[in-house]
Design a protein around this motif. Structure first.
Motif, mmCIF file in Angstrom:
data_model
loop_
_atom_site.group_PDB
_atom_site.id
_atom_site.type_symbol
_atom_site.label_atom_id
_atom_site.label_comp_id
_atom_site.label_asym_id
_atom_site.label_seq_id
_atom_site.Cartn_x
_atom_site.Cartn_y
_atom_site.Cartn_z
ATOM 1 N N ASP A 192 -8.549 7.454 -7.241
ATOM 2 C CA ASP A 192 -8.282 6.535 -5.986
ATOM 3 C C ASP A 192 -9.188 6.658 -5.094
ATOM 4 O OD1 ASP A 192 -6.941 4.084 -5.189
ATOM 5 O OD2 ASP A 192 -5.322 4.984 -4.578
ATOM 6 N N TYR A 237 -10.657 -0.863 -6.051
ATOM 7 C CA TYR A 237 -10.249 0.098 -7.245
ATOM 8 C C TYR A 237 -9.616 -0.637 -8.560
ATOM 9 C CZ TYR A 237 -9.021 4.229 -10.013
ATOM 10 O OH TYR A 237 -8.972 5.017 -11.046
ATOM 11 N N ASN A 240 -3.875 2.720 -2.798
ATOM 12 C CA ASN A 240 -3.977 1.560 -3.201
ATOM 13 C C ASN A 240 -2.451 1.610 -4.023
ATOM 14 O OD1 ASN A 240 -6.349 -0.117 -2.956
ATOM 15 N ND2 ASN A 240 -7.237 1.868 -3.687
ATOM 16 N N MET A 275 0.882 -1.276 0.057
ATOM 17 C CA MET A 275 -0.060 -0.012 0.178
ATOM 18 C C MET A 275 0.908 1.214 0.000
ATOM 19 S SD MET A 275 -2.942 -1.216 0.060
ATOM 20 C CE MET A 275 -4.417 -0.130 0.477
#
Length: 390
Positions: free
Chosen positions: A102, A260, A133, A58
């Motif tokens: 995002d 996403y 993400n 991440m």
């Protein structure tokens, strides 16, 4: 952790994953554990006991300075400046045309001016951690840096500063409590506080992406393996299981949480995704995408777009992203599957899909998914598929 785009990135726990026999896969340029053994066993461990994930792929971005909150209010769709220290918020960053770049979690960090040891620390005490993400981290970083013009705030790429472990499941709090000095009972959902876990300094958060209670532990990469081993040892009596990205996907799908690239994209606004509630038009100042999002909000009220719904299979065939949702009677296309998988909890294949509003009500009859030319019957249900007992 390296950000050399020419080669695959590896987390600080890479060698440990391999020693545990993990099946590794490329995910957004990172070599990540897909599974250690059985996906179903890992999924069920999180639902009934606890699972331990490495989420170090991440993207962490720190925004600090006197106008950090004002910058984030301008750059994102949510009211971030109003966030209290120690709390977190789910939000999005959109383009000027309203398309979603995002979805993010933003933590307002608790900083002690005394700890900074600088005379102007009190002036600079506003600090936020933006978690993007993996696939979008560079895009989000670039957008925040560009949108920071004119604000007294600093945008810093902190992807190499953190490893991220997630402990998820009904036994998570019981496993973590003996290892930490933090007040876990006082740590609310969507909050984060500094503390130590197994002697390791950490930001301890409670957000989660599995539908279960759990914790995210942001630590320095050099401490990641020590922390993983301490959690694994403490969790062994409770049946703690190492978990890969594969079961994380089925867990979030059962919990009706968007991903996403599947449910969210630049082609959709938050209103198209049924998440218009996170857009805060009443916050102070202008924000990127406001005009387009106001139009999208009006459009959603007058002519509802396709709605995101749950689909549960009547048979055994599994739908995949991109498959058409059709009328069972004549094959007319009604929408498209965004995510699909067998559900270990329901015992049947499930999917999330965008379908025409006229066919989006739970219980709507005559809906099918076209799976390689065959119309497979599906029941339309409200999301989420699974909700834990509080």
């Amino acid at each position: 952790m390296s950000h050399d785009t020419a080669r695959t990135r590896r987390t600080a726990l890479d060698a440990l994953h391999r020693s545990l026999g993990a099946t590794m896969t490329d995910f957004a340029g990172w070599d990540m554990p897909l599974r250690y053994g059985s996906e179903r066993a890992e999924h069920e461990a999180v639902r009934t006991r606890a699972g331990l994930f490495d989420l170090s792929h991440m993207g962490e971005i720190t925004v600090s300075g006197p106008q950090a909150g004002a910058l984030l209010d301008h750059a994102l769709v949510g009211n971030i400046g109003g966030l209290r220290p120690g709390r977190a918020r789910y939000t999005m960053i959109c383009r000027a045309d309203g398309g979603i770049l995002d979805d993010l979690i933003v933590y307002r960090l608790e900083r002690s001016p005394e700890a900074d040891g600088t005379a102007d620390a009190a002036q600079d005490a506003s600090e936020y951690l933006v978690v993007a993400n993996a696939a979008n981290a560079q895009t989000v970083l670039d957008a925040l840096a560009e949108r920071a013009t004119g604000f007294t705030a600093t945008v810093r790429d902190d992807r190499d500063a953190y490893a991220l472990l997630a402990l998820q499941g009904p036994a998570a709090a019981g496993i973590l409590a003996p290892l930490t000095d933090a007040d876990l009972d006082g740590l609310k959902y969507y909050a984060g506080l500094p503390g130590t876990v197994a002697g390791v300094p950490a930001l301890i958060a409670r957000t989660g992406y599995t539908g279960e209670d759990g914790f995210e532990l942001f630590v320095a990469p050099e401490h990641a393996e020590r922390l993983w081993r301490a959690l694994a040892e403490a969790g062994e009596p409770a049946g703690l299981t190492p978990c890969g990205l594969s079961c994380r996907d089925t867990l979030r799908l059962e919990a009706g949480m968007p991903l996403y690239g599947n449910e969210l994209s630049t082609a959709l606004t938050p209103f198209d995704a049924g998440l218009g509630r996170i857009v805060k038009f009443d916050k102070q100042g202008d924000f990127v995408g406001r005009d387009a999002l106001e139009k999208a909000a009006r459009r959603a009220e007058s002519t509802p777009p396709r709605r995101l719904v749950g689909l549960v299979a009547e048979g055994r065939r599994v739908p995949r992203a991109g498959y058409a949702v059709v009328s069972a009677a004549d094959g007319t296309v009604l929408g498209e599957v965004t995510s699909g998988a067998p559900s270990p909890t329901l015992g049947r294949p499930i999917a999330m899909a965008y379908v025409d509003a006229a066919h989006a009500a739970p219980g709507t009859a005559g809906v099918a998914v076209d799976i390689r030319g065959s119309r497979e019957a599906y029941e339309v249900v409200a999301l989420p598929f699974y909700r834990r007992e509080k």
